[in-house]
Every structure is written in structure tokens, then in C-alpha cells.
Design an enzyme around this catalytic site. Sequence first.
Site, PDB file in Angstrom:
ATOM      1  N   ASP A  42       0.835  -1.207   0.000  1.00  0.00           N
ATOM      2  CA  ASP A  42       0.000   0.000   0.000  1.00  0.00           C
ATOM      3  C   ASP A  42       0.866   1.252   0.000  1.00  0.00           C
ATOM      4  O   ASP A  42       0.362   2.371  -0.081  1.00  0.00           O
ATOM      5  CB  ASP A  42      -1.001   0.008   1.148  1.00  0.00           C
ATOM      6  CG  ASP A  42      -0.368  -0.129   2.519  1.00  0.00           C
ATOM      7  OD1 ASP A  42       0.869  -0.204   2.608  1.00  0.00           O
ATOM      8  OD2 ASP A  42      -1.122  -0.173   3.513  1.00  0.00           O
ATOM      9  N   SER A  43       2.185   1.045   0.011  1.00  0.00           N
ATOM     10  CA  SER A  43       3.128   2.144  -0.212  1.00  0.00           C
ATOM     11  C   SER A  43       2.949   2.734  -1.604  1.00  0.00           C
ATOM     12  O   SER A  43       3.473   3.815  -1.894  1.00  0.00           O
ATOM     13  CB  SER A  43       4.565   1.656  -0.031  1.00  0.00           C
ATOM     14  OG  SER A  43       4.799   0.468  -0.780  1.00  0.00           O
ATOM     15  N   ASP A  80      -0.989  -6.078  -0.395  1.00  0.00           N
ATOM     16  CA  ASP A  80      -1.447  -5.481   0.865  1.00  0.00           C
ATOM     17  C   ASP A  80      -2.957  -5.293   0.889  1.00  0.00           C
ATOM     18  O   ASP A  80      -3.569  -4.856  -0.090  1.00  0.00           O
ATOM     19  CB  ASP A  80      -0.793  -4.115   1.073  1.00  0.00           C
ATOM     20  CG  ASP A  80       0.487  -4.191   1.870  1.00  0.00           C
ATOM     21  OD1 ASP A  80       0.734  -5.231   2.513  1.00  0.00           O
ATOM     22  OD2 ASP A  80       1.257  -3.212   1.850  1.00  0.00           O
ATOM     23  N   LYS A 109      -1.282  -9.466   2.554  1.00  0.00           N
ATOM     24  CA  LYS A 109      -0.583  -9.070   3.774  1.00  0.00           C
ATOM     25  C   LYS A 109      -1.484  -8.160   4.598  1.00  0.00           C
ATOM     26  O   LYS A 109      -2.117  -7.252   4.046  1.00  0.00           O
ATOM     27  CB  LYS A 109       0.733  -8.352   3.465  1.00  0.00           C
ATOM     28  CG  LYS A 109       1.496  -7.920   4.738  1.00  0.00           C
ATOM     29  CD  LYS A 109       2.920  -7.493   4.426  1.00  0.00           C
ATOM     30  CE  LYS A 109       3.016  -6.182   3.697  1.00  0.00           C
ATOM     31  NZ  LYS A 109       2.485  -5.036   4.504  1.00  0.00           N
ATOM     32  N   GLU A 178       8.694  -5.038  10.940  1.00  0.00           N
ATOM     33  CA  GLU A 178       9.188  -3.737  10.496  1.00  0.00           C
ATOM     34  C   GLU A 178       9.628  -2.866  11.662  1.00  0.00           C
ATOM     35  O   GLU A 178       8.878  -2.663  12.621  1.00  0.00           O
ATOM     36  CB  GLU A 178       8.116  -2.993   9.692  1.00  0.00           C
ATOM     37  CG  GLU A 178       8.593  -1.623   9.193  1.00  0.00           C
ATOM     38  CD  GLU A 178       7.656  -0.974   8.200  1.00  0.00           C
ATOM     39  OE1 GLU A 178       7.958   0.162   7.780  1.00  0.00           O
ATOM     40  OE2 GLU A 178       6.639  -1.587   7.829  1.00  0.00           O
TER      41      GLU A 178
END
Length: 257
Positions: A42-43, A80, A109, A178
Site C-alpha cells: 500500500d506504499s 497489501d 498481507k 518492520e
Amino acid sequence: MTTLDFSAYKRDGKKISMITCYDSTFAKIIDQTDIDTILIGDSCSMVMHGESTTIPAKIEWMAEHTRSVRNGTSKFIVADMPFLTTRKGIDYATDCAGKLLQAGANAVKIEGVFGQEEVLRHLVMSGIPVMAHLGLTPQFYQAFGGHKMQGKTEQAAAKIMEEAKLAEEVGCFSMVLECIPHDLATKITQASGIATIGIGAGVNCDGQVLVLQDMLGMSGFKPKFVKQYLQGLDLIKNAMNQYAHEVSESVFPGEAN
């Protein structure tokens, strides 16, 4: 690669390489490399759409980026689930995850496990492989007070350890860790039966993931955990400037063009 290979890599001590991708052009390039698996993050909200966070990402965006990437590669794809898609109930989450698999993803994810255990279980039982995402989960950045390292205190570390155990219990086939301390990531990796993919979590994870544009030096974004393998921004700018110069000087197109 399949979901079973993640566990096999972990068992055999073979590291997993993962990189983000959002379009068919780069997917075709990645398909010719040794990269193991692709994340459609989703970046894309920031990298492809110019937003400042991942929050604006929509399921429609994620499905279209997934379809574009699948059209360029046969590699294993994880997509995502964007902001709130797993917080509106099992039916909505299943519908959204189904759209991503129908668009070409092999797995989804999901950020966080606490509070949505039944959603994750249902997706897994429905034949939708789930990768968990723990630690600094960008969709929660406002609750965290910004993009900060997580798990630095004993209490915070214990919570992430508990959530990692729960991710395995509900059936996740792997998990992203992360921006957590290296020793915590090591403990989770050693204690877990599923593969861990690190980003800013140290070398002892079972694999690593980076944003493609960051590692190619194209984004101008370089936190400590990113290694740039190419000065892409300068190379691209120089090529474009050379093209502009040749057009202005009537050098291009030449006889060969």
C-alpha cells in the site's frame, strides 16, 4: 515459489528476498532476476500516487496494481490489504481479499493481528494465504505518534512477541517485522515456525523486503534501514537531460532513428 517454500526456506536456512512492485514494466524486469517474491504494498499510495502516507490507498488501487504486476511476472505475489479493509467485518475483508487474489495475487498481507484474529482465521480457512505485518505498521502510524521504532521497551517487546505467536496460531504462513530492535526480531524468528521478513529489523530475519524505488535510489527517501544499490535518480535525470539537449540541438532523431 509457493507458501510452502517460505517454511522450506526457513528450515533450510535460505534467505528470502522480497521487493515491492506496482506496475508491469518493473514486474517484467524483476521476473528476469533472482528476487524470490514481490510485494504490492500500500506504499503505492506514496510511491505511485504522491500521497504522504499509506492511508489513502483503496482496494481498487491495490487490485489494479496487482493486475498490472501479474501481467508482467510469474513470481509469487503478496498484495497489501489497505487501511480498514480488515476492520469492517469478515464479509467485507473476504470480499476485498478475494479481489486481490482474483487480480493475480497469491497471498495478502495484513497489518496487525490483535482485534482481528477471527478475520485472519476465516481468510486462511477460505483458501486465502495471509502474511502478517507486525512492529511498525504504517496504517497505525497516527496511533503510534509517527513512524517510530516499535518494541523498544520490555513491555512493548513482549506484546509484539505475543502477537507474532498469535499470527502463527491463526494460520499465517509468514510475517513481516518492520522497524523493531534486532534482538527482538531475532527472538521472534528463532521462536516462530513461520518465516519472518524484515525491514529495519536486522539481518537475522528469514528474509528482507525493500521498496523498489528506494533501493534503486529513485525516490530520494533514504532511512537508515535502506541500502541504495543504484543512483537511479541521477541516472534517469541525466538520460532525460541528454535527450532534451539532443532534441534542442537537432541531434535526435538521427539517421539511425
